[in-house]
Design a protein around this motif. Structure first.
Motif, PDB file in Angstrom:
ATOM      1  N   MET A   1       0.790  -1.121   0.055  1.00  0.00           N
ATOM      2  CA  MET A   1       0.005  -0.120   0.076  1.00  0.00           C
ATOM      3  C   MET A   1       0.944   1.193  -0.110  1.00  0.00           C
ATOM      4  O   MET A   1       1.947   1.305   0.654  1.00  0.00           O
ATOM      5  N   TRP A   2       0.467   2.156  -0.820  1.00  0.00           N
ATOM      6  CA  TRP A   2       1.062   3.566  -0.742  1.00  0.00           C
ATOM      7  C   TRP A   2      -0.017   4.404  -0.707  1.00  0.00           C
ATOM      8  O   TRP A   2      -0.940   4.365  -1.556  1.00  0.00           O
ATOM      9  N   SER A   3      -0.043   5.646   0.009  1.00  0.00           N
ATOM     10  CA  SER A   3      -1.104   6.500   0.052  1.00  0.00           C
ATOM     11  C   SER A   3      -0.390   7.934   0.355  1.00  0.00           C
ATOM     12  O   SER A   3       0.617   8.068   1.224  1.00  0.00           O
ATOM     13  N   VAL A  65      -5.462   0.284   3.825  1.00  0.00           N
ATOM     14  CA  VAL A  65      -4.174   0.082   4.737  1.00  0.00           C
ATOM     15  C   VAL A  65      -4.400  -1.049   5.858  1.00  0.00           C
ATOM     16  O   VAL A  65      -3.172  -1.714   5.755  1.00  0.00           O
ATOM     17  N   ALA A  68      -3.527  -4.482   4.238  1.00  0.00           N
ATOM     18  CA  ALA A  68      -2.006  -4.385   3.422  1.00  0.00           C
ATOM     19  C   ALA A  68      -0.963  -5.295   4.341  1.00  0.00           C
ATOM     20  O   ALA A  68      -1.011  -5.014   5.625  1.00  0.00           O
ATOM     21  N   THR A  71       2.985  -0.832   4.449  1.00  0.00           N
ATOM     22  CA  THR A  71       2.849   0.342   3.798  1.00  0.00           C
ATOM     23  C   THR A  71       4.278   1.010   3.429  1.00  0.00           C
ATOM     24  O   THR A  71       5.091   1.013   4.242  1.00  0.00           O
ATOM     25  N   VAL A  73       6.373   4.181   2.477  1.00  0.00           N
ATOM     26  CA  VAL A  73       6.769   5.611   2.601  1.00  0.00           C
ATOM     27  C   VAL A  73       7.661   5.953   1.963  1.00  0.00           C
ATOM     28  O   VAL A  73       8.856   5.752   2.490  1.00  0.00           O
ATOM     29  N   VAL A  84       1.085   9.498   7.164  1.00  0.00           N
ATOM     30  CA  VAL A  84       0.906   8.425   6.809  1.00  0.00           C
ATOM     31  C   VAL A  84       1.385   7.151   7.431  1.00  0.00           C
ATOM     32  O   VAL A  84       0.659   6.022   7.624  1.00  0.00           O
ATOM     33  N   SER A  88      -0.879   4.161   9.191  1.00  0.00           N
ATOM     34  CA  SER A  88      -0.659   2.712   8.726  1.00  0.00           C
ATOM     35  C   SER A  88      -0.508   2.222  10.118  1.00  0.00           C
ATOM     36  O   SER A  88      -0.881   0.870  10.340  1.00  0.00           O
ATOM     37  N   THR A  93      -0.437  -1.936  10.458  1.00  0.00           N
ATOM     38  CA  THR A  93       0.316  -2.104   9.188  1.00  0.00           C
ATOM     39  C   THR A  93       1.884  -1.669   9.517  1.00  0.00           C
ATOM     40  O   THR A  93       1.831  -0.521   9.642  1.00  0.00           O
ATOM     41  N   VAL A  95       5.401  -0.360   8.370  1.00  0.00           N
ATOM     42  CA  VAL A  95       5.953   0.719   7.421  1.00  0.00           C
ATOM     43  C   VAL A  95       7.167   0.458   6.998  1.00  0.00           C
ATOM     44  O   VAL A  95       8.212   0.127   7.796  1.00  0.00           O
TER      45      VAL A  95
END
Length: 164
Positions: A1-3, A65, A68, A71, A73, A84, A88, A93, A95
């Protein structure tokens, strides 16, 4: 996941490169703020296991998220906080990210992995290890470092220090 916001300083294109190098799928979410960046650096890299799902409502983003395995970043600047990361961890989740800005202050070995800035191969390699981190440990870090209660306690402590 990336947001996050799809702008050059957030480095979504580097997250895509890392996910592809790791052989993992990647979901990107967030508003397209810089149309040219998205059109030239992100959109050409979409397809197959890499997908862009748009700018999501809070509940839908939290669901993605939270589901996932990690994540990514990828800041290309020294972010002063890293919302973010906090989001996460709150979802449990792990990172994986570039060691820039505040990421090194927020993440611990129990909840994430950091690599040198822009080292896509290193980022790809730590994703596999981060997937095995304790989701409860990630959530605990969010509660200890990023929660509203923690923020309030820190403000009160600062105010008391300034008054004395």
């Amino acid at each position: 996941m990336w947001s996050g916001r799809l702008v050059p300083e957030k480095g979504a294109h580097l997250a895509v490169a890392a996910a592809r190098a790791a052989g993992l799928p990647l979901t990107l979410a967030g508003p397209v703020v810089d149309e040219e960046y998205f059109r030239t650096r992100v959109a050409p890299r979409l397809g197959g296991p890499v997908r862009y799902v748009g700018h999501l409502a809070r509940a839908e983003l939290a669901r993605l998220v939270g589901g996932a395995s990690a994540t990514l970043v990828t800041p290309c600047w020294d972010e002063p906080y890293g919302l973010v990361v906090a989001e996460s961890l709150a979802c449990g989740t792990p990172v994986c990210g570039f060691d820039r800005g505040a990421l090194g202050e927020i993440l611990t070995p129990e909840c994430g992995r950091l690599v040198p800035y822009a080292d896509v191969d290193a980022l790809a390699s730590v994703v596999w290890r981060a997937r095995g981190l304790s989701r409860a440990g990630c959530r605990a870090r969010a509660e200890a470092f990023c929660s509203l209660g923690r923020m309030t306690d820190r403000y009160e402590s600062l105010y008391e220090e300034l008054l004395s």
